[in-house]
Design a protein around this motif. Sequence first.
Motif, PDB file in Angstrom:
ATOM      1  N   ASP A  48       0.814  -1.217   0.000  1.00  0.00           N
ATOM      2  CA  ASP A  48       0.000   0.000   0.000  1.00  0.00           C
ATOM      3  C   ASP A  48       0.851   1.272   0.000  1.00  0.00           C
ATOM      4  OD1 ASP A  48      -2.372   1.491   0.025  1.00  0.00           O
ATOM      5  OD2 ASP A  48      -2.459   1.521   2.208  1.00  0.00           O
ATOM      6  N   CYS A  49       1.922   1.264  -0.781  1.00  0.00           N
ATOM      7  CA  CYS A  49       2.797   2.445  -0.813  1.00  0.00           C
ATOM      8  C   CYS A  49       2.241   3.539  -1.733  1.00  0.00           C
ATOM      9  CB  CYS A  49       4.208   2.063  -1.246  1.00  0.00           C
ATOM     10  SG  CYS A  49       4.342   1.495  -2.958  1.00  0.00           S
ATOM     11  N   GLY A  50       1.441   3.148  -2.731  1.00  0.00           N
ATOM     12  CA  GLY A  50       0.824   4.111  -3.625  1.00  0.00           C
ATOM     13  C   GLY A  50       1.671   4.566  -4.798  1.00  0.00           C
ATOM     14  N   ILE A  51       2.865   4.011  -4.931  1.00  0.00           N
ATOM     15  CA  ILE A  51       3.728   4.423  -6.040  1.00  0.00           C
ATOM     16  C   ILE A  51       3.081   4.086  -7.385  1.00  0.00           C
ATOM     17  CG2 ILE A  51       5.947   4.003  -7.173  1.00  0.00           C
ATOM     18  CD1 ILE A  51       7.149   3.714  -4.347  1.00  0.00           C
ATOM     19  N   CYS A  52       2.432   2.942  -7.486  1.00  0.00           N
ATOM     20  CA  CYS A  52       1.792   2.558  -8.745  1.00  0.00           C
ATOM     21  C   CYS A  52       0.745   3.590  -9.163  1.00  0.00           C
ATOM     22  CB  CYS A  52       1.164   1.172  -8.632  1.00  0.00           C
ATOM     23  SG  CYS A  52      -0.091   1.001  -7.334  1.00  0.00           S
ATOM     24  N   LEU A  53      -0.012   4.046  -8.208  1.00  0.00           N
ATOM     25  CA  LEU A  53      -1.042   5.049  -8.470  1.00  0.00           C
ATOM     26  C   LEU A  53      -0.426   6.358  -8.964  1.00  0.00           C
ATOM     27  CD1 LEU A  53      -4.108   5.517  -8.218  1.00  0.00           C
ATOM     28  CD2 LEU A  53      -3.705   6.282  -5.893  1.00  0.00           C
ATOM     29  N   GLN A  54       0.718   6.701  -8.424  1.00  0.00           N
ATOM     30  CA  GLN A  54       1.400   7.941  -8.801  1.00  0.00           C
ATOM     31  C   GLN A  54       1.995   7.879 -10.203  1.00  0.00           C
ATOM     32  OE1 GLN A  54       4.289   8.991  -5.770  1.00  0.00           O
ATOM     33  NE2 GLN A  54       2.895   8.319  -4.170  1.00  0.00           N
ATOM     34  N   VAL A  55       2.484   6.726 -10.629  1.00  0.00           N
ATOM     35  CA  VAL A  55       3.171   6.644 -11.923  1.00  0.00           C
ATOM     36  C   VAL A  55       2.272   6.227 -13.086  1.00  0.00           C
ATOM     37  CG1 VAL A  55       5.406   6.182 -10.842  1.00  0.00           C
ATOM     38  CG2 VAL A  55       3.997   4.265 -11.629  1.00  0.00           C
ATOM     39  N   CYS A  56       1.108   5.705 -12.814  1.00  0.00           N
ATOM     40  CA  CYS A  56       0.229   5.241 -13.887  1.00  0.00           C
ATOM     41  C   CYS A  56      -0.328   6.430 -14.678  1.00  0.00           C
ATOM     42  CB  CYS A  56      -0.920   4.414 -13.327  1.00  0.00           C
ATOM     43  SG  CYS A  56      -2.015   3.784 -14.626  1.00  0.00           S
ATOM     44  N   PRO A  57      -0.117   6.444 -16.002  1.00  0.00           N
ATOM     45  CA  PRO A  57      -0.604   7.559 -16.819  1.00  0.00           C
ATOM     46  C   PRO A  57      -2.083   7.434 -17.213  1.00  0.00           C
ATOM     47  CG  PRO A  57       0.610   6.049 -18.191  1.00  0.00           C
ATOM     48  CD  PRO A  57       0.713   5.530 -16.767  1.00  0.00           C
ATOM     49  N   ILE A  58      -2.708   6.311 -16.910  1.00  0.00           N
ATOM     50  CA  ILE A  58      -4.097   6.079 -17.299  1.00  0.00           C
ATOM     51  C   ILE A  58      -5.021   6.362 -16.114  1.00  0.00           C
ATOM     52  CG2 ILE A  58      -5.740   4.413 -18.259  1.00  0.00           C
ATOM     53  CD1 ILE A  58      -3.311   5.141 -20.090  1.00  0.00           C
ATOM     54  N   GLU A  59      -5.797   7.414 -16.233  1.00  0.00           N
ATOM     55  CA  GLU A  59      -6.696   7.800 -15.144  1.00  0.00           C
ATOM     56  C   GLU A  59      -7.718   6.701 -14.866  1.00  0.00           C
ATOM     57  OE1 GLU A  59      -9.702  11.398 -13.903  1.00  0.00           O
ATOM     58  OE2 GLU A  59      -8.178  11.753 -15.415  1.00  0.00           O
ATOM     59  N   GLY A  60      -7.830   6.342 -13.605  1.00  0.00           N
ATOM     60  CA  GLY A  60      -8.793   5.339 -13.186  1.00  0.00           C
ATOM     61  C   GLY A  60      -8.340   3.904 -13.338  1.00  0.00           C
ATOM     62  N   ALA A  61      -7.116   3.681 -13.808  1.00  0.00           N
ATOM     63  CA  ALA A  61      -6.634   2.302 -13.986  1.00  0.00           C
ATOM     64  C   ALA A  61      -6.249   1.658 -12.665  1.00  0.00           C
ATOM     65  CB  ALA A  61      -5.465   2.257 -14.956  1.00  0.00           C
ATOM     66  N   ILE A  62      -5.899   2.476 -11.676  1.00  0.00           N
ATOM     67  CA  ILE A  62      -5.542   1.949 -10.353  1.00  0.00           C
ATOM     68  C   ILE A  62      -6.364   2.701  -9.320  1.00  0.00           C
ATOM     69  CG2 ILE A  62      -3.690   1.590  -8.672  1.00  0.00           C
ATOM     70  CD1 ILE A  62      -1.720   1.557 -11.019  1.00  0.00           C
ATOM     71  N   VAL A  63      -6.957   1.946  -8.412  1.00  0.00           N
ATOM     72  CA  VAL A  63      -7.725   2.561  -7.327  1.00  0.00           C
ATOM     73  C   VAL A  63      -7.056   2.247  -5.993  1.00  0.00           C
ATOM     74  CG1 VAL A  63      -9.918   2.624  -8.575  1.00  0.00           C
ATOM     75  CG2 VAL A  63      -9.342   0.605  -7.241  1.00  0.00           C
ATOM     76  N   PRO A  64      -7.108   3.191  -5.040  1.00  0.00           N
ATOM     77  CA  PRO A  64      -6.393   3.029  -3.768  1.00  0.00           C
ATOM     78  C   PRO A  64      -7.143   2.208  -2.725  1.00  0.00           C
ATOM     79  CG  PRO A  64      -7.381   5.182  -3.836  1.00  0.00           C
ATOM     80  CD  PRO A  64      -7.678   4.519  -5.163  1.00  0.00           C
ATOM     81  N   GLU A  65      -7.672   1.080  -3.156  1.00  0.00           N
ATOM     82  CA  GLU A  65      -8.350   0.173  -2.233  1.00  0.00           C
ATOM     83  C   GLU A  65      -8.360  -1.226  -2.833  1.00  0.00           C
ATOM     84  OE1 GLU A  65     -12.597   1.160  -2.006  1.00  0.00           O
ATOM     85  OE2 GLU A  65     -12.302   2.339  -3.806  1.00  0.00           O
ATOM     86  N   GLU A  66      -8.610  -2.222  -2.005  1.00  0.00           N
ATOM     87  CA  GLU A  66      -8.675  -3.601  -2.489  1.00  0.00           C
ATOM     88  C   GLU A  66     -10.059  -3.860  -3.058  1.00  0.00           C
ATOM     89  OE1 GLU A  66      -8.270  -8.148  -0.807  1.00  0.00           O
ATOM     90  OE2 GLU A  66      -7.174  -6.554   0.197  1.00  0.00           O
ATOM     91  N   ARG A  67     -10.132  -4.035  -4.378  1.00  0.00           N
ATOM     92  CA  ARG A  67     -11.410  -4.238  -5.059  1.00  0.00           C
ATOM     93  C   ARG A  67     -11.322  -5.450  -5.982  1.00  0.00           C
ATOM     94  NH1 ARG A  67     -14.915   0.059  -5.952  1.00  0.00           N
ATOM     95  NH2 ARG A  67     -16.153  -1.597  -6.897  1.00  0.00           N
ATOM     96  N   PRO A  68     -11.438  -6.655  -5.427  1.00  0.00           N
ATOM     97  CA  PRO A  68     -11.343  -7.852  -6.259  1.00  0.00           C
ATOM     98  C   PRO A  68     -12.424  -7.918  -7.341  1.00  0.00           C
ATOM     99  CG  PRO A  68     -11.743  -8.424  -3.955  1.00  0.00           C
ATOM    100  CD  PRO A  68     -11.601  -6.949  -4.027  1.00  0.00           C
ATOM    101  N   ASP A  69     -13.489  -7.151  -7.181  1.00  0.00           N
ATOM    102  CA  ASP A  69     -14.542  -7.138  -8.194  1.00  0.00           C
ATOM    103  C   ASP A  69     -14.119  -6.375  -9.452  1.00  0.00           C
ATOM    104  OD1 ASP A  69     -14.663  -4.878  -6.343  1.00  0.00           O
ATOM    105  OD2 ASP A  69     -16.459  -4.232  -7.408  1.00  0.00           O
ATOM    106  N   LEU A  70     -13.086  -5.528  -9.354  1.00  0.00           N
ATOM    107  CA  LEU A  70     -12.618  -4.739 -10.490  1.00  0.00           C
ATOM    108  C   LEU A  70     -11.356  -5.323 -11.133  1.00  0.00           C
ATOM    109  CD1 LEU A  70     -13.021  -1.133  -9.039  1.00  0.00           C
ATOM    110  CD2 LEU A  70     -14.579  -2.358 -10.551  1.00  0.00           C
ATOM    111  N   GLN A  71     -10.700  -6.223 -10.442  1.00  0.00           N
ATOM    112  CA  GLN A  71      -9.440  -6.780 -10.925  1.00  0.00           C
ATOM    113  C   GLN A  71      -9.580  -8.277 -11.125  1.00  0.00           C
ATOM    114  OE1 GLN A  71      -5.288  -5.931  -9.274  1.00  0.00           O
ATOM    115  NE2 GLN A  71      -5.764  -7.867  -8.266  1.00  0.00           N
ATOM    116  N   LYS A  72      -9.328  -8.738 -12.347  1.00  0.00           N
ATOM    117  CA  LYS A  72      -9.306 -10.184 -12.606  1.00  0.00           C
ATOM    118  C   LYS A  72      -7.974 -10.702 -12.103  1.00  0.00           C
ATOM    119  CE  LYS A  72     -12.112  -9.989 -16.769  1.00  0.00           C
ATOM    120  NZ  LYS A  72     -12.087 -10.103 -18.222  1.00  0.00           N
ATOM    121  N   THR A  73      -8.006 -11.541 -11.102  1.00  0.00           N
ATOM    122  CA  THR A  73      -6.782 -12.083 -10.538  1.00  0.00           C
ATOM    123  C   THR A  73      -6.645 -13.545 -10.980  1.00  0.00           C
ATOM    124  OG1 THR A  73      -7.006 -10.634  -8.610  1.00  0.00           O
ATOM    125  CG2 THR A  73      -5.501 -12.504  -8.401  1.00  0.00           C
TER     126      THR A  73
END
Length: 75
Positions: A48-73
């Motif tokens: 939960d460092c948030g670096i991925c959220l900071q570097v991703c150029p695609i708005e809305g591609a990463i959300v700052p919470e655990e949402r297994p319903d939005l991510q196919k794992t």
Amino acid sequence: MPHTIVTETCEGIADCVDACPVACIHPGPGKNMKGTDWYWIDFTTCIDCGICLQVCPIEGAIVPEERPDLQKTPE
């Protein structure tokens, strides 16, 4: 709480992969509905460092919470 990559929004740019300090971001199999490569976050490894959220150029591609319903794992 881990972050989540929204599978159908991700465009496979992978800036997050290089930036992640704990290597918890992995390529997903195949393409998403947009026809692009996509990545997923291993919730058990994410610190939960948030670096991925900071570097991703695609708005809305990463959300700052655990949402297994939005991510196919992959199993």
